[in-house]
Design an enzyme around this catalytic site. Structure first.
Site, PDB file in Angstrom:
ATOM      1  N   THR A  84      -1.259   4.480  -1.099  1.00 43.27           N
ATOM      2  CA  THR A  84       0.005   5.836  -0.008  1.00 43.27           C
ATOM      3  C   THR A  84      -1.466   6.606  -0.973  1.00 43.27           C
ATOM      4  O   THR A  84      -2.290   7.212  -1.687  1.00 43.27           O
ATOM      5  CB  THR A  84       1.234   6.165  -1.284  1.00 43.27           C
ATOM      6  OG1 THR A  84       2.200   5.085  -1.405  1.00 43.27           O
ATOM      7  CG2 THR A  84       1.183   7.122  -1.140  1.00 43.27           C
ATOM      8  N   ARG A 106      15.020   1.742   2.812  1.00 43.27           N
ATOM      9  CA  ARG A 106      14.735   1.943   2.179  1.00 43.27           C
ATOM     10  C   ARG A 106      13.451   3.129   2.633  1.00 43.27           C
ATOM     11  O   ARG A 106      12.904   3.356   3.182  1.00 43.27           O
ATOM     12  CB  ARG A 106      14.491   0.992   0.856  1.00 43.27           C
ATOM     13  CG  ARG A 106      13.622   1.928  -0.734  1.00 43.27           C
ATOM     14  CD  ARG A 106      12.037   2.342  -0.400  1.00 43.27           C
ATOM     15  NE  ARG A 106      11.766   2.565  -2.193  1.00 43.27           N
ATOM     16  CZ  ARG A 106      10.638   3.090  -2.088  1.00 43.27           C
ATOM     17  NH1 ARG A 106       9.901   3.394  -0.973  1.00 43.27           N
ATOM     18  NH2 ARG A 106      10.337   3.252  -3.347  1.00 43.27           N
ATOM     19  N   THR A 113       2.654   9.220  -6.021  1.00 37.26           N
ATOM     20  CA  THR A 113       1.748   8.081  -5.437  1.00 37.26           C
ATOM     21  C   THR A 113       2.810   7.160  -6.273  1.00 37.26           C
ATOM     22  O   THR A 113       2.826   8.414  -7.840  1.00 37.26           O
ATOM     23  CB  THR A 113       0.105   8.154  -5.881  1.00 37.26           C
ATOM     24  OG1 THR A 113       0.596   6.577  -5.206  1.00 37.26           O
ATOM     25  CG2 THR A 113       0.029   7.829  -6.779  1.00 37.26           C
ATOM     26  N   SER A 134      -0.919  -0.155   1.944  1.00 40.47           N
ATOM     27  CA  SER A 134       0.084   0.811   1.552  1.00 40.47           C
ATOM     28  C   SER A 134       0.371   2.311   2.573  1.00 40.47           C
ATOM     29  O   SER A 134       1.609   2.421   2.538  1.00 40.47           O
ATOM     30  CB  SER A 134      -0.464   0.956   0.410  1.00 40.47           C
ATOM     31  OG  SER A 134      -0.131   0.709  -0.652  1.00 40.47           O
TER      32      SER A 134
HETATM   33  C1  SD4 Z   1       6.703   4.438  -2.740  1.00 39.55           C
HETATM   34  N1  SD4 Z   1       5.411   6.312  -3.678  1.00 39.55           N
HETATM   35  O1  SD4 Z   1       7.497   4.230  -1.669  1.00 39.55           O
HETATM   36  C2  SD4 Z   1       5.860   5.164  -2.635  1.00 39.55           C
HETATM   37  C3  SD4 Z   1       4.626   4.635  -2.566  1.00 39.55           C
HETATM   38  C4  SD4 Z   1       3.770   4.943  -2.837  1.00 39.55           C
HETATM   39  O2  SD4 Z   1       0.502   3.824  -3.492  1.00 39.55           O
HETATM   40  O3  SD4 Z   1       3.101   5.335  -3.249  1.00 39.55           O
HETATM   41  N2  SD4 Z   1       2.095   3.706  -3.819  1.00 39.55           N
HETATM   42  O4  SD4 Z   1       7.395   4.681  -3.404  1.00 39.55           O
END
Ligand code: SD4
Length: 289
Positions: free
Chosen positions: A151, A179, A202, A49
């Site tokens: 993340t 995105r 997150t 991630s």
């Molecule tokens: C997102 N918040 O791109 C991030 C993804 C995430 O653990 O937190 N993944 O929306």
């Protein structure tokens, strides 16, 4: 006071908080700590991630979002950047060496090369294989706590009592090309106010952006909420506005100026990492559901 220094981070990332702790325990700055800590996850190809090894968008491109913010309210971010592993360090360069706060896409990538960052292929065999499997059905239904797990958002309070934070991600797996999530957006994925505290997020970035989540958490702390209560109220805001909240995961962590911290999420399964003088621990985040 015994509550500093301290570093906290989203998910189970002991190697990252340990790297940050090394900086903090040697009287280093919170800013250096969060950069060094989050770089560990960016370089780890097993973390799918963040950074190198991150899951791609639906076109098969690994695109990184990251930001960093210091105790003076300076911040920098890169959005949708490809081919450079250490997005958080590029974000720091944006903060320190440009007149801007955000650079996106090719501009961010070219800036990184100018600053000496190497060009690398971020798509690993493992992530490519999973993407090809995903393509067979091409259904975008993010799997809570699994597909979009890890993340890294990290917050630190250093020996001098200064706060900083960083957040870095490859975003939601199989997102549309172009995105951008919450993670590189100051106020959404991360916010630091050195008078009050810091917060990071997150999970499903769209929900965090819609509620300006991290800024909200910090402002709630300003109004007297402790970090735990502030995270809870920010999650309540998302739940209140969204009939689909049962299918969504969002987690917040927060750290205040006194070194108190908290974390809260919608779904079970979120946890966060803390390193302070008493040692290292992983804390299961309390959840709305
Ligand atoms: C997102 N918040 O791109 C991030 C993804 C995430 O653990 O937190 N993944 O929306």
């Amino acid at each position: 006071p015994a509550n500093k220094p301290v570093v906290i981070a989203t998910w189970k990332v002991p190697n990252a908080t340990e790297a940050a702790w090394k900086v903090l325990s040697a009287q280093g700055s919170a800013l250096d700590a969060v950069e060094q800590g989050t770089r560990v996850e960016e370089a780890d190809t097993k973390n799918q991630s963040v950074g190198k090894g991150g899951r791609p968008d639906r076109e098969g491109q690994v695109t990184l979002d990251a930001c960093i913010m210091d105790h003076k309210g300076n911040c920098g971010a890169v959005l949708y950047m490809q081919n450079v592993t250490h997005a958080v360090s590029v974000a720091r360069k944006v903060m320190e060496e440009t007149p801007h706060v955000m650079l996106a896409g090719d501009g961010a990538e070219q800036f990184a090369y100018e600053k000496g960052f190497p060009k690398e292929n971020l798509l690993t065999g493992a992530s490519e294989k999973e993407w090809k499997q995903w393509l067979e059905k091409s259904e975008y239904s993010p799997v809570i706590n699994i597909e979009n797990h890890d993340t890294i958002g990290m917050l630190a309070l250093d020996e001098e009592g200064n706060l900083s934070g960083a957040c870095t991600t490859s975003g939601m797996a199989y997102k549309m090309a172009g995105r951008i999530g919450d993670s590189p957006i100051i106020g959404a994925g991360l916010f630091v106010d050195n008078e009050i505290g810091a917060a990071t997020a997150t999970g499903m970035g769209e929900e965090v952006v819609k509620t300006v989540g991290s800024f909200l958490v910090v402002e709630l702390m300003r109004q007297g909420y402790n970090p735990q209560e502030a995270c809870e109220e920010a999650i309540n805001r998302i739940v209140k506005n969204n009939s689909k909240y049962k299918d969504i995961q969002v987690g917040y962590i927060a750290l205040n100026k006194k070194g108190e911290y908290g974390g809260y999420c919608i779904q079970k399964g979120f946890n966060y990492q803390v390193y302070q003088n008493e040692g290292h621990q992983n804390i299961p985040g309390a959840s709305y559901l």
